[in-house]
Design a protein around this motif. Structure first.
Motif, short mmCIF file in Angstrom:
data_model
loop_
_atom_site.label_atom_id
_atom_site.label_comp_id
_atom_site.label_asym_id
_atom_site.label_seq_id
_atom_site.Cartn_x
_atom_site.Cartn_y
_atom_site.Cartn_z
N ASN A 1 0.83 -1.19 0.00
CA ASN A 1 0.00 0.00 0.00
C ASN A 1 0.88 1.26 0.00
O ASN A 1 1.90 1.31 0.65
CB ASN A 1 -0.87 -0.01 1.26
N ARG A 2 0.48 2.28 -0.72
CA ARG A 2 1.19 3.55 -0.74
C ARG A 2 0.72 4.39 0.44
O ARG A 2 -0.47 4.45 0.74
CB ARG A 2 0.92 4.30 -2.04
N PHE A 3 1.65 5.06 1.11
CA PHE A 3 1.32 5.93 2.23
C PHE A 3 1.35 7.38 1.78
O PHE A 3 2.21 7.78 1.00
CB PHE A 3 2.30 5.72 3.39
N MET A 4 0.39 8.15 2.27
CA MET A 4 0.26 9.56 1.92
C MET A 4 0.54 10.42 3.15
O MET A 4 0.23 10.02 4.28
CB MET A 4 -1.15 9.85 1.41
N THR A 5 1.07 11.61 2.94
CA THR A 5 1.23 12.56 4.03
C THR A 5 -0.11 13.22 4.32
O THR A 5 -1.05 13.13 3.53
CB THR A 5 2.26 13.65 3.68
N ILE A 6 -0.18 13.90 5.46
CA ILE A 6 -1.40 14.63 5.81
C ILE A 6 -1.71 15.67 4.73
O ILE A 6 -2.86 15.83 4.32
CB ILE A 6 -1.25 15.31 7.19
N ALA A 7 -0.68 16.35 4.24
CA ALA A 7 -0.87 17.37 3.20
C ALA A 7 -1.41 16.74 1.91
O ALA A 7 -2.28 17.32 1.25
CB ALA A 7 0.43 18.10 2.93
N GLU A 8 -0.92 15.57 1.55
CA GLU A 8 -1.41 14.90 0.35
C GLU A 8 -2.86 14.48 0.49
O GLU A 8 -3.65 14.60 -0.44
CB GLU A 8 -0.54 13.67 0.03
N VAL A 9 -3.23 13.98 1.68
CA VAL A 9 -4.62 13.60 1.93
C VAL A 9 -5.51 14.84 1.85
O VAL A 9 -6.58 14.82 1.22
CB VAL A 9 -4.78 12.90 3.29
N ALA A 10 -5.07 15.93 2.46
CA ALA A 10 -5.85 17.17 2.44
C ALA A 10 -6.06 17.65 1.00
O ALA A 10 -7.16 18.05 0.63
CB ALA A 10 -5.13 18.25 3.26
N GLU A 11 -5.01 17.58 0.20
CA GLU A 11 -5.13 18.00 -1.20
C GLU A 11 -6.08 17.08 -1.97
O GLU A 11 -6.91 17.54 -2.74
CB GLU A 11 -3.75 17.99 -1.86
N ALA A 12 -5.97 15.79 -1.74
CA ALA A 12 -6.82 14.83 -2.44
C ALA A 12 -8.30 15.01 -2.09
O ALA A 12 -9.17 14.89 -2.95
CB ALA A 12 -6.38 13.40 -2.13
N LEU A 13 -8.57 15.30 -0.82
CA LEU A 13 -9.96 15.47 -0.36
C LEU A 13 -10.43 16.91 -0.48
O LEU A 13 -11.62 17.19 -0.22
CB LEU A 13 -10.10 15.02 1.09
N ARG A 14 -9.52 17.82 -0.82
CA ARG A 14 -9.82 19.25 -0.94
C ARG A 14 -10.36 19.82 0.37
O ARG A 14 -11.38 20.51 0.41
CB ARG A 14 -10.75 19.52 -2.11
N VAL A 15 -9.65 19.48 1.45
CA VAL A 15 -9.96 20.00 2.78
C VAL A 15 -8.65 20.53 3.38
O VAL A 15 -7.58 20.35 2.81
CB VAL A 15 -10.58 18.93 3.70
N SER A 16 -8.73 21.14 4.54
CA SER A 16 -7.53 21.65 5.19
C SER A 16 -6.76 20.52 5.88
O SER A 16 -7.32 19.44 6.15
CB SER A 16 -7.89 22.71 6.23
N ARG A 17 -5.49 20.77 6.17
CA ARG A 17 -4.70 19.78 6.91
C ARG A 17 -5.30 19.56 8.29
O ARG A 17 -5.30 18.44 8.79
CB ARG A 17 -3.24 20.24 7.01
N MET A 18 -5.83 20.62 8.91
CA MET A 18 -6.44 20.48 10.23
C MET A 18 -7.63 19.52 10.19
O MET A 18 -7.83 18.72 11.10
CB MET A 18 -6.88 21.85 10.77
N THR A 19 -8.40 19.57 9.13
CA THR A 19 -9.53 18.65 8.98
C THR A 19 -9.03 17.21 8.92
O THR A 19 -9.61 16.32 9.55
CB THR A 19 -10.34 18.98 7.71
#
Length: 77
Positions: A9-27
């Motif tokens: 499985n590929r691991f994503m950073t918090i910033a990458e997840v935020a960008e993919a979901l189009r939400v903030s890093r805090m979310t």
């Protein structure tokens, strides 16, 4: 799983997840801390498996018919 016993499985950073979901890093941090999205902690950093993001999206999908009163027979006027 690969031959070395490491998940493929590929691991994503918090910033990458935020960008993919189009939400903030805090979310994303809130989702991780509430266990809505599974994450692994490496030292002071979190990594989120791609499959956890996909699973979150699948389980968070809204059924269109549930949220449109007009589609349930029209209880309008």
């Amino acid at each position: 799983m690969s031959a070395a016993g490491i998940p493929a499985n590929r691991f994503m950073t918090i910033a990458e997840v935020a960008e993919a979901l189009r939400v903030s890093r805090m979310t994303v941090y809130r989702l991780v801390n509430s266990h809505a999205i599974h994450a692994v902690r490496f030292g002071r950093s979190y990594r989120v498996p791609e499959s956890a993001v996909e699973s979150y999206i699948e389980h968070s999908a809204v059924d269109e018919a549930e949220h449109h009163p007009d589609s349930e027979g029209g209880s309008g006027s």
